[in-house]
Design an enzyme around this catalytic site. Structure first.
Site, PDB file in Angstrom:
ATOM      1  N   LYS A 264      12.166 -18.948  21.769  1.00 48.14           N
ATOM      2  CA  LYS A 264      13.585 -19.116  21.423  1.00 48.14           C
ATOM      3  C   LYS A 264      14.268 -19.875  22.560  1.00 48.14           C
ATOM      4  O   LYS A 264      14.356 -19.380  23.673  1.00 48.14           O
ATOM      5  CB  LYS A 264      14.244 -17.755  21.228  1.00 48.14           C
ATOM      6  CG  LYS A 264      15.675 -17.840  20.736  1.00 48.14           C
ATOM      7  CD  LYS A 264      16.225 -16.447  20.471  1.00 48.14           C
ATOM      8  CE  LYS A 264      17.640 -16.533  19.929  1.00 48.14           C
ATOM      9  NZ  LYS A 264      18.579 -17.140  20.876  1.00 48.14           N
TER      10      LYS A 264
ATOM     11  N   TYR B 228       9.984 -50.497  34.008  1.00 40.36           N
ATOM     12  CA  TYR B 228      10.461 -51.885  34.138  1.00 40.36           C
ATOM     13  C   TYR B 228      10.068 -52.699  32.904  1.00 40.36           C
ATOM     14  O   TYR B 228      10.902 -53.418  32.331  1.00 40.36           O
ATOM     15  CB  TYR B 228       9.883 -52.515  35.398  1.00 40.36           C
ATOM     16  CG  TYR B 228      10.219 -53.991  35.543  1.00 40.36           C
ATOM     17  CD1 TYR B 228      11.501 -54.390  35.961  1.00 40.36           C
ATOM     18  CD2 TYR B 228       9.280 -54.963  35.224  1.00 40.36           C
ATOM     19  CE1 TYR B 228      11.825 -55.741  36.061  1.00 40.36           C
ATOM     20  CE2 TYR B 228       9.594 -56.315  35.324  1.00 40.36           C
ATOM     21  CZ  TYR B 228      10.869 -56.704  35.742  1.00 40.36           C
ATOM     22  OH  TYR B 228      11.184 -58.028  35.840  1.00 40.36           O
TER      23      TYR B 228
ATOM     24  N   CYS C  25      54.388  -6.739  21.058  1.00 36.61           N
ATOM     25  CA  CYS C  25      53.507  -6.909  22.216  1.00 36.61           C
ATOM     26  C   CYS C  25      52.964  -8.342  22.222  1.00 36.61           C
ATOM     27  O   CYS C  25      52.219  -8.723  21.304  1.00 36.61           O
ATOM     28  CB  CYS C  25      52.363  -5.898  22.125  1.00 36.61           C
ATOM     29  SG  CYS C  25      51.270  -5.910  23.551  1.00 36.61           S
TER      30      CYS C  25
ATOM     31  N   CYS D 184      47.620  -0.086  21.739  1.00 42.02           N
ATOM     32  CA  CYS D 184      49.061  -0.258  21.916  1.00 42.02           C
ATOM     33  C   CYS D 184      49.673  -0.333  20.519  1.00 42.02           C
ATOM     34  O   CYS D 184      49.352  -1.255  19.757  1.00 42.02           O
ATOM     35  CB  CYS D 184      49.360  -1.533  22.707  1.00 42.02           C
ATOM     36  SG  CYS D 184      51.127  -1.959  22.677  1.00 42.02           S
TER      37      CYS D 184
ATOM     38  N   LYS E 167      14.343 -10.443  22.003  1.00 37.43           N
ATOM     39  CA  LYS E 167      14.932 -10.861  23.270  1.00 37.43           C
ATOM     40  C   LYS E 167      14.169 -10.229  24.436  1.00 37.43           C
ATOM     41  O   LYS E 167      13.920  -9.018  24.444  1.00 37.43           O
ATOM     42  CB  LYS E 167      16.408 -10.439  23.334  1.00 37.43           C
ATOM     43  CG  LYS E 167      17.326 -11.185  22.353  1.00 37.43           C
ATOM     44  CD  LYS E 167      17.391 -12.662  22.688  1.00 37.43           C
ATOM     45  CE  LYS E 167      18.521 -13.359  21.962  1.00 37.43           C
ATOM     46  NZ  LYS E 167      19.817 -13.183  22.588  1.00 37.43           N
TER      47      LYS E 167
ATOM     48  N   PHE F  48       9.372 -51.607  29.935  1.00 34.49           N
ATOM     49  CA  PHE F  48      10.142 -51.113  28.786  1.00 34.49           C
ATOM     50  C   PHE F  48      11.544 -51.732  28.790  1.00 34.49           C
ATOM     51  O   PHE F  48      12.038 -52.206  27.758  1.00 34.49           O
ATOM     52  CB  PHE F  48      10.240 -49.581  28.838  1.00 34.49           C
ATOM     53  CG  PHE F  48      10.937 -48.969  27.654  1.00 34.49           C
ATOM     54  CD1 PHE F  48      10.236 -48.569  26.524  1.00 34.49           C
ATOM     55  CD2 PHE F  48      12.330 -48.788  27.647  1.00 34.49           C
ATOM     56  CE1 PHE F  48      10.877 -48.014  25.420  1.00 34.49           C
ATOM     57  CE2 PHE F  48      12.982 -48.245  26.561  1.00 34.49           C
ATOM     58  CZ  PHE F  48      12.248 -47.848  25.440  1.00 34.49           C
TER      59      PHE F  48
ATOM     60  N   CYS G 267      50.731   0.344  27.936  1.00 38.62           N
ATOM     61  CA  CYS G 267      50.263  -1.023  27.705  1.00 38.62           C
ATOM     62  C   CYS G 267      50.572  -1.894  28.930  1.00 38.62           C
ATOM     63  O   CYS G 267      51.710  -1.907  29.413  1.00 38.62           O
ATOM     64  CB  CYS G 267      50.934  -1.608  26.464  1.00 38.62           C
ATOM     65  SG  CYS G 267      50.515  -3.343  26.169  1.00 38.62           S
TER      66      CYS G 267
ATOM     67  N   GLU H   7      17.101 -27.324  18.595  1.00 37.72           N
ATOM     68  CA  GLU H   7      18.031 -27.085  19.701  1.00 37.72           C
ATOM     69  C   GLU H   7      18.108 -28.315  20.589  1.00 37.72           C
ATOM     70  O   GLU H   7      17.079 -28.910  20.932  1.00 37.72           O
ATOM     71  CB  GLU H   7      17.557 -25.912  20.564  1.00 37.72           C
ATOM     72  CG  GLU H   7      17.479 -24.580  19.861  1.00 37.72           C
ATOM     73  CD  GLU H   7      18.849 -23.963  19.596  1.00 37.72           C
ATOM     74  OE1 GLU H   7      19.689 -23.967  20.518  1.00 37.72           O
ATOM     75  OE2 GLU H   7      19.061 -23.473  18.480  1.00 37.72           O
TER      76      GLU H   7
ATOM     77  N   CYS I  32      53.422  -4.644  27.530  1.00 42.49           N
ATOM     78  CA  CYS I  32      54.767  -4.305  27.040  1.00 42.49           C
ATOM     79  C   CYS I  32      55.208  -2.900  27.448  1.00 42.49           C
ATOM     80  O   CYS I  32      56.291  -2.455  27.064  1.00 42.49           O
ATOM     81  CB  CYS I  32      54.820  -4.458  25.520  1.00 42.49           C
ATOM     82  SG  CYS I  32      53.785  -3.268  24.627  1.00 42.49           S
TER      83      CYS I  32
ATOM     84  N   TYR J 179      12.296 -27.208  15.048  1.00 42.84           N
ATOM     85  CA  TYR J 179      11.471 -26.064  14.642  1.00 42.84           C
ATOM     86  C   TYR J 179      11.619 -25.632  13.183  1.00 42.84           C
ATOM     87  O   TYR J 179      11.067 -24.610  12.798  1.00 42.84           O
ATOM     88  CB  TYR J 179      11.777 -24.856  15.540  1.00 42.84           C
ATOM     89  CG  TYR J 179      13.249 -24.520  15.680  1.00 42.84           C
ATOM     90  CD1 TYR J 179      13.983 -23.987  14.626  1.00 42.84           C
ATOM     91  CD2 TYR J 179      13.910 -24.731  16.883  1.00 42.84           C
ATOM     92  CE1 TYR J 179      15.319 -23.672  14.757  1.00 42.84           C
ATOM     93  CE2 TYR J 179      15.244 -24.426  17.039  1.00 42.84           C
ATOM     94  CZ  TYR J 179      15.949 -23.890  15.970  1.00 42.84           C
ATOM     95  OH  TYR J 179      17.284 -23.598  16.102  1.00 42.84           O
TER      96      TYR J 179
ATOM     97  N   ASP K 282      17.261 -21.760  24.638  1.00 41.61           N
ATOM     98  CA  ASP K 282      18.678 -21.525  24.904  1.00 41.61           C
ATOM     99  C   ASP K 282      19.384 -22.874  24.966  1.00 41.61           C
ATOM    100  O   ASP K 282      19.498 -23.491  26.026  1.00 41.61           O
ATOM    101  CB  ASP K 282      18.828 -20.762  26.225  1.00 41.61           C
ATOM    102  CG  ASP K 282      20.148 -20.011  26.283  1.00 41.61           C
ATOM    103  OD1 ASP K 282      20.819 -19.936  25.244  1.00 41.61           O
ATOM    104  OD2 ASP K 282      20.504 -19.516  27.359  1.00 41.61           O
TER     105      ASP K 282
ATOM    106  N   GLU L 289       7.474 -18.385  17.782  1.00 38.79           N
ATOM    107  CA  GLU L 289       7.977 -19.555  18.503  1.00 38.79           C
ATOM    108  C   GLU L 289       8.899 -19.094  19.627  1.00 38.79           C
ATOM    109  O   GLU L 289       9.615 -18.106  19.479  1.00 38.79           O
ATOM    110  CB  GLU L 289       8.781 -20.459  17.562  1.00 38.79           C
ATOM    111  CG  GLU L 289       8.004 -20.974  16.370  1.00 38.79           C
ATOM    112  CD  GLU L 289       8.940 -21.520  15.297  1.00 38.79           C
ATOM    113  OE1 GLU L 289       9.474 -22.618  15.495  1.00 38.79           O
ATOM    114  OE2 GLU L 289       9.127 -20.833  14.273  1.00 38.79           O
TER     115      GLU L 289
END
Length: 665
Positions: A113, A32, A427, A421, A309, A34, A403, A170, A406, A222, A115, A111
């Site tokens: 990672k 408030y 196609c 194909c 990962k 702020f 295919c 990020e 086609c 980073y 997402d 560090e």
């Protein structure tokens, strides 16, 4: 206190409270209080527009509209990272680092990672100047107005910061904020967002910045970049950025050796689930900035960093059917249609089966219960079948023979895994796919024209190949679904503007099989025009650096095809750039012609890139590593010991910065 001083004092106070709340997570006043101070500042600014400041805290609430995001070329390319999925991969990477640097102690920064959506923010004189998305690494979208609404991004810095620098990180959506957003959508009967990463990325492209300001986005930084940095290691850069007012993740740590790197990996593989945001791995970087420069980059990624990962999540679900997709090259990709299942934050309905060999290897059958994981937590794939749950009447999959689009009989070239194909010019998915590739961002980047519109143009008989785009008129386009006068004009104008795209990207856009971005650049640099490339023989092409027989055969076959040659002629007549426009330096000479240089170390009067440009402008060639073909090494301070040893062993002449300058004179 004058009005100007009052405004400045309020701005400073609000910025400090903002920093305390969003960066330190330690608020010292209520929401408030702020809001009341912010309201007071807004009223003063409205009464006294002469004291306008684009980086005032009042601008965080948004309100600016951006209809078309300006494309901005990155001053420094935003590279991708090479991925690793095992500790063995990390050990191999460290071995390459040690072989390149020689017998020197190497420490690493580890560090988490995150997402999210990559961003590069430029500051000048301590003020936020520009924020650009990663895009294709070479250029991205200017999203400055939207980034300013994110409370953890400082608009003004404090402390002893460089006059101009970039900082990268990020834009993320914390899990709690994501869940709250989804709950609000569910309550009003709307479908929830799929995952935090895509929602964060999509938020950056909202046209109304006031809508962006309502989303609980966060920004984790980073990486600091500048011509001259006031520190010697990457970790010191993180600490400096934190002092300047940036939100730098506190989880980052220095590892003195590879064993300490593995301790970091093991700890966070378990503890990451307690973080307030998504992370899918750890980024390991050589800490010393000089060593980073010595190691340099491959065509796609820095040699001094690698992403580890975490093991992908796995779930089981039922395989309902298999369908087949036709790519722009005619390659057939079998796709598993699955019973929808939640996996790593997203609902998975489909997974790639790659090719007939993979189906046979898995012995996968319709109705099977299958185990699915996301490779690197990005692309869903089937890794195994639960044979204990196989239906009794399940039959082996008989791979498609014709295919699906086609009905042309498929072919399979000896030594290749995929079926194709061969109906290249008849196609529909192949035709549409080639045009979609031509207009894509890394190729011709045609504004106002997307993949769905390409399909509409083809299905309405307006285009049969990408050269036909240049014949389109506004009147032809307006009748298309979801197309109005303005959007039709933007499309035609975007096609016209594509005539300015440089030759190397046009060559990539042509869609020659095996000619990706990097190969297109090499061919454009070597041959300089489409005519010279068209005349090249198979052996001429094979002799070009890093062009193998498979690529060479594909290029020759492309130009031997009469329809391709006709399309290229049409593009030339329309004014598309089919030759290299040389950068002209009035002071250029050929005094270094025939000489190959390797540049190493830190220099006083030149940047490393400046020396390389000077070499090329005077006819010389830049080598990526020292070999028997190297004529000179231009060595600055702290030249890598491994390079010094190799140059000495091969008898390559080493030039100081002064000696190099004298050579140019």
């Amino acid at each position: 206190m004058t009005t100007e001083e009052q405004i400045k004092a309020l701005r400073d106070e609000l910025e400090q409270h903002n920093y305390n709340y969003y960066v330190l997570d330690n608020p010292t006043i209520s929401d408030y209080e702020f809001d009341q101070k912010l309201k007071e500042l807004q009223q003063l600014e409205e009464k006294h527009p002469e004291f306008f400041d684009e980086n005032s805290p009042t601008h965080r609430v948004g309100g600016g509209l951006t209809k078309n995001f300006e494309t901005v070329v990155h001053e420094r390319r935003m590279y991708s990272l090479d991925n690793s999925y095992s500790k063995e991969d990390v050990i191999d990477w460290e071995g390459r680092i040690r072989r390149a640097l020689g017998d020197v102690p190497v420490e690493y920064t580890c560090e988490l990672k995150f997402d999210g959506a990559s961003i590069s923010i430029t500051y000048e004189n301590g003020k936020l100047k520009q924020a650009v998305t990663r895009g294709d690494g070479f250029q991205g979208d200017n999203v400055t107005t939207n980034i300013k609404t994110i409370r953890s991004v400082p608009l003004r810095l404090k402390g002893d910061y460089p006059e101009k620098f970039e900082i990268r990180g990020e834009i993320i959506l914390p899990l709690a904020g994501f869940e709250k957003m989804n709950q609000e959508l569910i309550e009003i009967g709307l479908p929830p967002y799929a995952n935090p990463r895509n929602t964060a990325s999509g938020s950056l492209k909202l046209q109304d910045s006031s809508e962006v300001s309502k989303r609980p986005l966060d920004c984790l930084l980073y990486f600091v970049l500048a011509d001259r940095l006031p520190f010697k290691t990457h970790f010191e850069g993180l600490e400096a950025a934190r002092r300047w007012g940036f939100k730098v993740p506190k989880e980052a740590a220095i590892a003195k050796n590879i064993d300490e790197v593995f301790e970091f990996l093991d700890y966070w593989d378990t503890h990451r689930h307690h973080l307030p945001y998504e992370t899918d791995g750890v980024v390991i970087k050589v800490n010393n900035l000089h060593y980073q420069e010595e190691l340099g980059y491959t065509a796609k990624a820095p040699r001094w960093a690698i992403a580890y990962k975490f093991k992908a999540e796995q779930v089981s679900t039922r395989l309902n059917s298999i369908s087949y997709q036709v790519g722009r090259t005619g390659a057939i990709t079998p796709v598993a249609n699955l019973e929808p299942v939640q996996l790593a934050g997203t609902v998975v309905k489909r997974a790639s089966l790659h090719n007939a060999d993979q189906i046979e290897k898995l012995d996968i059958r319709i109705g099977d219960e299958v185990f699915v994981e996301k490779g690197g937590e990005i692309i869903p794939k089937i890794i195994a079948v639960d044979l204990s749950k196989r239906p009794q009447n399940a039959q082996p999959v008989k791979y498609l023979s014709n295919c699906p689009e086609c009905d042309t009989e498929l072919i399979r070239v000896a030594g290749e895994a995929q079926h194709y194909c061969p109906n290249f010019y008849g196609c529909p998915p192949q035709i549409i796919g080639r045009i979609q590739h031509y207009i894509s961002r890394k190729a011709m980047d045609i504004e106002g024209l997307g993949g769905e519109t390409v399909a509409l143009l083809y299905n309405n008989g307006l285009v049969q190949n990408y050269a036909d785009l240049y014949d389109l008129t506004v009147d032809q386009v307006i009748p298309l679904e979801r197309m109005a006068q303005k959007s039709a004009e933007n499309l035609v104008n975007g096609i016209e503007k594509s005539k300015e795209i440089p030759f190397e990207r046009v060559l990539y856009a042509l869609g020659i099989r095996y000619v990706g971005e990097t190969v297109a650049k090499k061919l454009a640099k070597h041959y300089k025009s489409i005519e010279a490339l068209r005349q090249a023989s198979l052996m001429d092409l094979i002799l070009v650096d890093e062009i193998g027989e498979r690529i060479a055969q594909s290029v020759v076959a492309f130009f031997e095809n009469g329809e391709n040659s006709l399309i290229v002629e049409r593009l030339k007549n329309y004014g598309v750039q089919l030759e290299t426009v040389e950068r002209v330096n009035p002071n250029a000479t050929n005094k270094l012609e025939g000489k190959t240089f390797v540049v190493s170390g830190v220099f006083e009067h030149f940047s490393r890139d400046g020396i390389k440009i000077a070499i090329e402008d005077n006819g010389g060639k830049i080598g990526s590593s020292i070999s028997a073909k190297t004529d000179f090494v231009v060595a600055g301070e702290n030249m890598g010991p491994a390079k010094l040893e190799k140059a000495t062993k091969l008898g390559v002449k080493i030039l100081s910065e002064t000696e190099f300058q004298k050579m140019l004179e």
